[in-house]
Scaffold this motif. Structure first.
Motif, short mmCIF file in Angstrom:
data_model
loop_
_atom_site.label_atom_id
_atom_site.label_comp_id
_atom_site.label_asym_id
_atom_site.label_seq_id
_atom_site.Cartn_x
_atom_site.Cartn_y
_atom_site.Cartn_z
N PHE A 44 76.79 -4.73 12.73
CA PHE A 44 75.60 -4.65 13.57
C PHE A 44 74.69 -5.87 13.43
O PHE A 44 73.80 -6.08 14.23
CB PHE A 44 74.79 -3.38 13.26
CG PHE A 44 75.58 -2.12 13.46
CD1 PHE A 44 76.19 -1.85 14.68
CD2 PHE A 44 75.72 -1.20 12.44
CE1 PHE A 44 76.92 -0.69 14.88
CE2 PHE A 44 76.45 -0.03 12.63
CZ PHE A 44 77.05 0.22 13.85
N ARG A 45 74.94 -6.67 12.43
CA ARG A 45 74.12 -7.87 12.20
C ARG A 45 74.73 -9.10 12.87
O ARG A 45 74.14 -10.17 12.85
CB ARG A 45 73.98 -8.09 10.71
CG ARG A 45 73.28 -6.90 10.04
CD ARG A 45 73.12 -7.10 8.60
NE ARG A 45 72.30 -8.32 8.44
CZ ARG A 45 71.81 -8.72 7.30
NH1 ARG A 45 72.03 -8.02 6.22
NH2 ARG A 45 71.09 -9.81 7.21
N GLU A 46 75.91 -8.95 13.47
CA GLU A 46 76.61 -10.06 14.11
C GLU A 46 76.32 -10.08 15.60
O GLU A 46 75.92 -9.07 16.18
CB GLU A 46 78.13 -9.93 13.90
CG GLU A 46 78.55 -9.93 12.45
CD GLU A 46 80.03 -9.60 12.26
OE1 GLU A 46 80.74 -9.42 13.27
OE2 GLU A 46 80.45 -9.50 11.10
N ASP A 47 76.55 -11.23 16.24
CA ASP A 47 76.49 -11.30 17.70
C ASP A 47 77.60 -10.42 18.25
O ASP A 47 78.74 -10.48 17.78
CB ASP A 47 76.67 -12.73 18.19
CG ASP A 47 75.45 -13.59 17.93
OD1 ASP A 47 74.35 -13.03 17.83
OD2 ASP A 47 75.62 -14.82 17.80
N TRP A 48 77.29 -9.63 19.26
CA TRP A 48 78.25 -8.67 19.81
C TRP A 48 78.96 -9.27 21.02
O TRP A 48 78.45 -9.26 22.12
CB TRP A 48 77.55 -7.36 20.16
CG TRP A 48 78.50 -6.30 20.61
CD1 TRP A 48 78.56 -5.73 21.85
CD2 TRP A 48 79.53 -5.68 19.86
NE1 TRP A 48 79.56 -4.79 21.90
CE2 TRP A 48 80.18 -4.74 20.68
CE3 TRP A 48 80.00 -5.83 18.55
CZ2 TRP A 48 81.24 -3.95 20.26
CZ3 TRP A 48 81.05 -5.04 18.14
CH2 TRP A 48 81.66 -4.12 18.98
N GLN A 49 80.12 -9.83 20.77
CA GLN A 49 81.00 -10.33 21.83
C GLN A 49 82.41 -9.88 21.47
O GLN A 49 83.24 -10.68 21.05
CB GLN A 49 80.90 -11.85 21.95
CG GLN A 49 79.54 -12.30 22.40
CD GLN A 49 79.49 -13.79 22.66
OE1 GLN A 49 80.47 -14.50 22.54
NE2 GLN A 49 78.32 -14.25 23.02
N PRO A 50 82.66 -8.59 21.62
CA PRO A 50 83.92 -8.02 21.12
C PRO A 50 85.12 -8.33 22.02
O PRO A 50 84.99 -8.58 23.20
CB PRO A 50 83.64 -6.52 21.14
CG PRO A 50 82.74 -6.36 22.32
CD PRO A 50 81.84 -7.59 22.29
N ALA A 51 86.27 -8.29 21.40
CA ALA A 51 87.54 -8.27 22.12
C ALA A 51 87.95 -6.79 22.13
O ALA A 51 88.10 -6.18 21.07
CB ALA A 51 88.57 -9.12 21.41
N ILE A 52 88.11 -6.24 23.32
CA ILE A 52 88.43 -4.81 23.47
C ILE A 52 89.91 -4.68 23.83
O ILE A 52 90.38 -5.33 24.76
CB ILE A 52 87.57 -4.15 24.56
CG1 ILE A 52 86.08 -4.30 24.26
CG2 ILE A 52 87.96 -2.69 24.76
CD1 ILE A 52 85.58 -3.49 23.10
N GLU A 53 90.60 -3.82 23.11
CA GLU A 53 92.01 -3.54 23.40
C GLU A 53 92.16 -2.04 23.66
O GLU A 53 91.67 -1.22 22.90
CB GLU A 53 92.87 -3.94 22.20
CG GLU A 53 94.34 -3.67 22.37
CD GLU A 53 95.12 -4.02 21.10
OE1 GLU A 53 95.90 -3.15 20.64
OE2 GLU A 53 94.94 -5.13 20.59
N LYS A 79 87.24 -5.62 18.34
CA LYS A 79 87.18 -6.59 17.25
C LYS A 79 86.05 -7.57 17.49
O LYS A 79 85.84 -8.03 18.61
CB LYS A 79 88.50 -7.36 17.15
CG LYS A 79 89.65 -6.53 16.64
CD LYS A 79 90.87 -7.38 16.41
CE LYS A 79 91.98 -6.55 15.79
NZ LYS A 79 93.16 -7.38 15.49
N SER A 80 85.36 -7.87 16.43
CA SER A 80 84.33 -8.90 16.44
C SER A 80 84.86 -10.02 15.57
O SER A 80 84.90 -9.88 14.34
CB SER A 80 83.01 -8.33 15.90
OG SER A 80 82.01 -9.32 15.93
N GLY A 81 85.35 -11.07 16.21
CA GLY A 81 86.06 -12.10 15.46
C GLY A 81 87.37 -11.52 14.98
O GLY A 81 88.13 -10.94 15.75
N GLU A 82 87.61 -11.62 13.70
CA GLU A 82 88.84 -11.07 13.11
C GLU A 82 88.66 -9.64 12.60
O GLU A 82 89.61 -8.96 12.27
CB GLU A 82 89.33 -11.96 11.96
CG GLU A 82 89.79 -13.34 12.41
CD GLU A 82 90.99 -13.27 13.34
OE1 GLU A 82 91.94 -12.53 13.06
OE2 GLU A 82 90.95 -13.98 14.36
#
Length: 164
Positions: A44-53, A79-82
């Motif tokens: 929740f502290r990261e920028d939210w730009q997820p990869a959705i599968e 996923k958020s990053g890895e």
């Protein structure tokens, strides 16, 4: 098409020789539901730009002479990053009455029409659980189950032709 007791009745060309085709939804229910957020609260502290599968599967089984359980399984992995932000899974199920269908029509109804009816319920369930996990709404796009069914038939025909 007429309705009797909430059931759709489709008259056949020669009703004296064939029973009427009936399709009726008996019950819709959640068979299984899970949600996990292995990296919370850090995610929740990261920028939210997820990869959705999204992965999807359907299964069916006969319950009685004309009754079938269809299970639509959807799994969403974000996923958020890895890192995996969340995994949400639902098995949305329904019991359907399918009476008087020929084999091809029955298979089409089980593989396409029934999952199409279950999808909005599964989509809403996933959206709700993801929002309750403190993530933005998923807003999954509709799925064309008829197109998927046609693709699977074509794949099977090609595989069969390759064997001959």
């Amino acid at each position: 098409m007429s309705q009797q007791n909430g059931e759709a009745v489709v008259p056949q060309a020669n009703e004296a020789q064939q029973p009427a085709t009936q399709f009726a939804l008996q019950r819709i229910y959640i068979k299984d539901l899970s949600f996990e957020s292995p990296k919370s609260p850090e995610v929740f502290r990261e920028d939210w730009q997820p990869a959705i599968e999204l992965s999807m599967n359907t299964q069916h089984r006969q319950l009685g002479e004309d009754f079938y359980e269809i299970v639509l399984s959807l799994t969403v992995t974000a996923k958020s990053g890895e890192d995996v932000a969340f995994i949400a899974e639902v098995q949305q199920a329904g019991i359907f009455l399918l009476q008087g269908f020929e084999d091809g029509q029955l298979h089409h109804a089980l593989a396409s029409f029934c999952p199409n009816m279950l999808f909005p319920y599964a989509r809403e369930t996933l959206d709700s659980v993801v929002v309750k996990g403190s993530f933005p709404a998923l807003m999954l796009a509709p799925i064309n189950f008829d197109a998927l069914y046609a693709q699977e038939l074509e794949r099977q025909q090609q595989a069969q032709a390759a064997q001959n």
